[in-house]
Design an enzyme around this catalytic site. Structure first.
Site, PDB file in Angstrom:
ATOM      1  CE1 TYR A  67      24.809 -45.530  20.233  1.00 57.45           C
ATOM      2  CE2 TYR A  67      26.351 -45.813  22.051  1.00 57.45           C
ATOM      3  CZ  TYR A  67      25.379 -46.323  21.222  1.00 57.45           C
ATOM      4  OH  TYR A  67      24.978 -47.623  21.382  1.00 57.45           O
ATOM      5  CE  LYS A  98      21.709 -46.303  22.034  1.00 60.78           C
ATOM      6  NZ  LYS A  98      20.448 -46.783  21.408  1.00 60.78           N
TER       7      LYS A  98
HETATM    8  N1  LIG Z   1      26.228 -53.873  19.421  1.00 62.61           N
HETATM    9  C1  LIG Z   1      26.401 -53.501  20.684  1.00 62.61           C
HETATM   10  O1  LIG Z   1      27.279 -54.003  21.406  1.00 62.61           O
HETATM   11  C2  LIG Z   1      25.521 -52.437  21.271  1.00 62.61           C
HETATM   12  C3  LIG Z   1      25.823 -51.981  22.564  1.00 62.61           C
HETATM   13  C4  LIG Z   1      24.998 -51.013  23.133  1.00 62.61           C
HETATM   14  C5  LIG Z   1      23.904 -50.545  22.423  1.00 62.61           C
HETATM   15  N2  LIG Z   1      23.655 -50.987  21.166  1.00 62.61           N
HETATM   16  C6  LIG Z   1      22.483 -50.435  20.462  1.00 62.61           C
HETATM   17  O2  LIG Z   1      21.788 -51.492  19.810  1.00 62.61           O
HETATM   18  C7  LIG Z   1      21.117 -50.954  18.664  1.00 62.61           C
HETATM   19  C8  LIG Z   1      21.470 -51.762  17.428  1.00 62.61           C
HETATM   20  O3  LIG Z   1      22.866 -51.652  17.194  1.00 62.61           O
HETATM   21  P1  LIG Z   1      23.680 -52.739  16.335  1.00 62.61           P
HETATM   22  O4  LIG Z   1      24.974 -52.935  17.024  1.00 62.61           O
HETATM   23  O5  LIG Z   1      22.823 -53.897  16.036  1.00 62.61           O
HETATM   24  O6  LIG Z   1      23.985 -51.888  15.019  1.00 62.61           O
HETATM   25  P2  LIG Z   1      23.742 -52.239  13.459  1.00 62.61           P
HETATM   26  O7  LIG Z   1      24.394 -51.143  12.716  1.00 62.61           O
HETATM   27  O8  LIG Z   1      24.179 -53.644  13.189  1.00 62.61           O
HETATM   28  O9  LIG Z   1      22.161 -52.191  13.303  1.00 62.61           O
HETATM   29  C9  LIG Z   1      21.439 -50.990  13.364  1.00 62.61           C
HETATM   30  C10 LIG Z   1      20.391 -50.993  12.266  1.00 62.61           C
HETATM   31  O10 LIG Z   1      19.627 -49.775  12.359  1.00 62.61           O
HETATM   32  C11 LIG Z   1      19.331 -49.357  11.039  1.00 62.61           C
HETATM   33  N3  LIG Z   1      19.034 -47.918  11.033  1.00 62.61           N
HETATM   34  C12 LIG Z   1      19.922 -46.896  11.166  1.00 62.61           C
HETATM   35  N4  LIG Z   1      19.299 -45.722  11.071  1.00 62.61           N
HETATM   36  C13 LIG Z   1      17.970 -45.986  10.877  1.00 62.61           C
HETATM   37  C14 LIG Z   1      16.812 -45.170  10.722  1.00 62.61           C
HETATM   38  N5  LIG Z   1      16.909 -43.827  10.713  1.00 62.61           N
HETATM   39  N6  LIG Z   1      15.612 -45.753  10.577  1.00 62.61           N
HETATM   40  C15 LIG Z   1      15.516 -47.121  10.571  1.00 62.61           C
HETATM   41  N7  LIG Z   1      16.587 -47.945  10.675  1.00 62.61           N
HETATM   42  C16 LIG Z   1      17.797 -47.384  10.847  1.00 62.61           C
HETATM   43  C17 LIG Z   1      20.584 -49.701  10.241  1.00 62.61           C
HETATM   44  O11 LIG Z   1      20.336 -49.802   8.853  1.00 62.61           O
HETATM   45  C18 LIG Z   1      21.012 -51.026  10.878  1.00 62.61           C
HETATM   46  O12 LIG Z   1      20.528 -52.148  10.146  1.00 62.61           O
HETATM   47  C19 LIG Z   1      21.527 -49.497  18.574  1.00 62.61           C
HETATM   48  O13 LIG Z   1      20.545 -48.685  19.174  1.00 62.61           O
HETATM   49  C20 LIG Z   1      22.805 -49.444  19.371  1.00 62.61           C
HETATM   50  O14 LIG Z   1      23.061 -48.167  19.882  1.00 62.61           O
HETATM   51  C21 LIG Z   1      24.438 -51.923  20.574  1.00 62.61           C
END
Ligand SMILES: NC(=O)c1ccc[n+]([C@@H]2O[C@H](COP(=O)([O-])OP(=O)(O)OC[C@H]3O[C@@H](n4cnc5c(N)ncnc54)[C@H](O)[C@@H]3O)[C@@H](O)[C@H]2O)c1
Length: 300
Positions: free
Chosen positions: A163, A167
């Site tokens: 990851y 990123k």
């Molecule tokens: N939640 C946090 O604190 C946090 C922190 C840093 C970065 N992020 C980043 O934010 C983004 C969203 O994360 P989140 O926490 O909302 O996770 P989440 O799992 O709630 O949402 C991610 C969504 O992406 C969809 N997805 C996965 N693979 C896919 C694909 N191949 N094509 C289309 N859709 C796809 C999933 O079905 C899911 O609904 C990610 O890139 C994650 O790395 C989140």
């Protein structure tokens, strides 16, 4: 409204951070493609359809949205995500590369498939969607791309080498695209969001509990909406973060100190001078925990 008449694609916007971003864009007047394959947190399949739920939420607010179910990690399928915007709303102005999965393991336990799957969705998925959307934006002389990165890539995080690498790669894409496309009216920025998304269910003691307000994933949306707007025309190649109720701007990597000798240094000369030149500048690794003072500061 900042985004009246604009058309946006937000990948992975059926849940969590992406859903919050899609709602924020829609509230500012953008028409939005809600892309989501509806997979499990590790990228493996489920029968869920979160995309349609977010489309319904946006319509209930009086906005316009369509669902799309193609995977960002497949180059041809990613073309359909962008086509969905053009076919439904006539153009694409805004691309938010947010879709993501996790397969956390230390390097000694990580399987090749855990690496490929995470790189495939985050890094290749971001490149795929950009590759299909950016020529259209260049043709129309206008575009906004916001790539979702993470502190794991900026600073490192235990058990996340797949990851973190993806990123960090997204940071590289952001900086290169910003340089290549700035002259065509396109800006490309990155944001490291935060929010207790569905991961909340996996944290011991947090099952079934409402996240505290400062961890609400919807708090990322307003900054993305601003970066997606015409008002942010002069903001390009920057990396933002979200911390509690605040937004941050990250420093980018620059040389900090230099050891030099005309003609070059031998290993033993480096050893003799290393501490004197570099020791005080060595950088901490990992994501710093928020200190109590920071939290008090945020409450003010
Ligand atoms: N939640 C946090 O604190 C946090 C922190 C840093 C970065 N992020 C980043 O934010 C983004 C969203 O994360 P989140 O926490 O909302 O996770 P989440 O799992 O709630 O949402 C991610 C969504 O992406 C969809 N997805 C996965 N693979 C896919 C694909 N191949 N094509 C289309 N859709 C796809 C999933 O079905 C899911 O609904 C990610 O890139 C994650 O790395 C989140």
């Amino acid at each position: 409204m900042l985004l009246q008449g604009k058309v946006a694609v937000v990948t992975g916007s059926g849940r969590g951070v992406g859903r919050g971003i899609a709602l924020a864009l829609a509230k500012e007047g953008a028409k939005v493609v809600i892309n989501d394959v509806g997979c499990g947190i590790d990228g493996r399949g489920t029968a869920e359809d979160p995309a349609v739920q977010v489309v319904n939420e946006i319509k209930a607010l009086g906005g316009d949205a369509v669902p799309n179910y193609d995977s960002v990690s497949d180059f041809k399928a990613a073309a359909n995500i962008i086509k969905s915007a053009v076919n439904s709303f006539g153009r694409i102005d805004i691309l938010v590369n947010n879709a993501g999965i996790l397969r956390d393991k230390t390097i000694v336990k990580m399987e090749e498939d855990d690496f490929d799957a995470v790189i495939g969705v985050h890094l290749k998925g971001t490149w795929n969607c950009g590759r299909h959307a950016l020529p259209l934006m260049r043709e129309q002389g206008y575009g906004r791309v916001i790539n979702i990165t993470s502190s794991a890539g900026l600073r490192g995080n235990f058990g996340q080498s797949n990851y973190g690498a993806a990123k960090a790669g997204i940071m590289g894409l952001t900086l290169c695209w910003a340089l290549e496309l700035g002259r065509y009216g396109i800006t490309v920025n990155a944001m490291a969001p935060s929010g207790l998304t569905r991961m909340v269910g996996t944290i011991p003691g947090m099952e079934g509990k409402e996240p505290p307000p400062e961890m609400n994933a919807d708090l990322n949306g307003p900054m993305v909406a601003y970066l997606a707007s015409e008002r942010a025309a002069n903001v390009n190649g920057q990396i933002f973060g979200r911390r509690g109720f605040g937004y941050t701007l990250f420093q980018q990597l620059r040389p900090l100190a230099m050891m030099y000798k005309p003609g070059g240094l031998s290993p033993s000369e480096i050893a003799a001078n290393f501490d004197g030149v570099f020791l005080e500048h060595l950088q901490p690794i990992g994501i710093p925990q928020m200190r109590r003072d920071d939290k008090k500061e945020e409450k003010k």
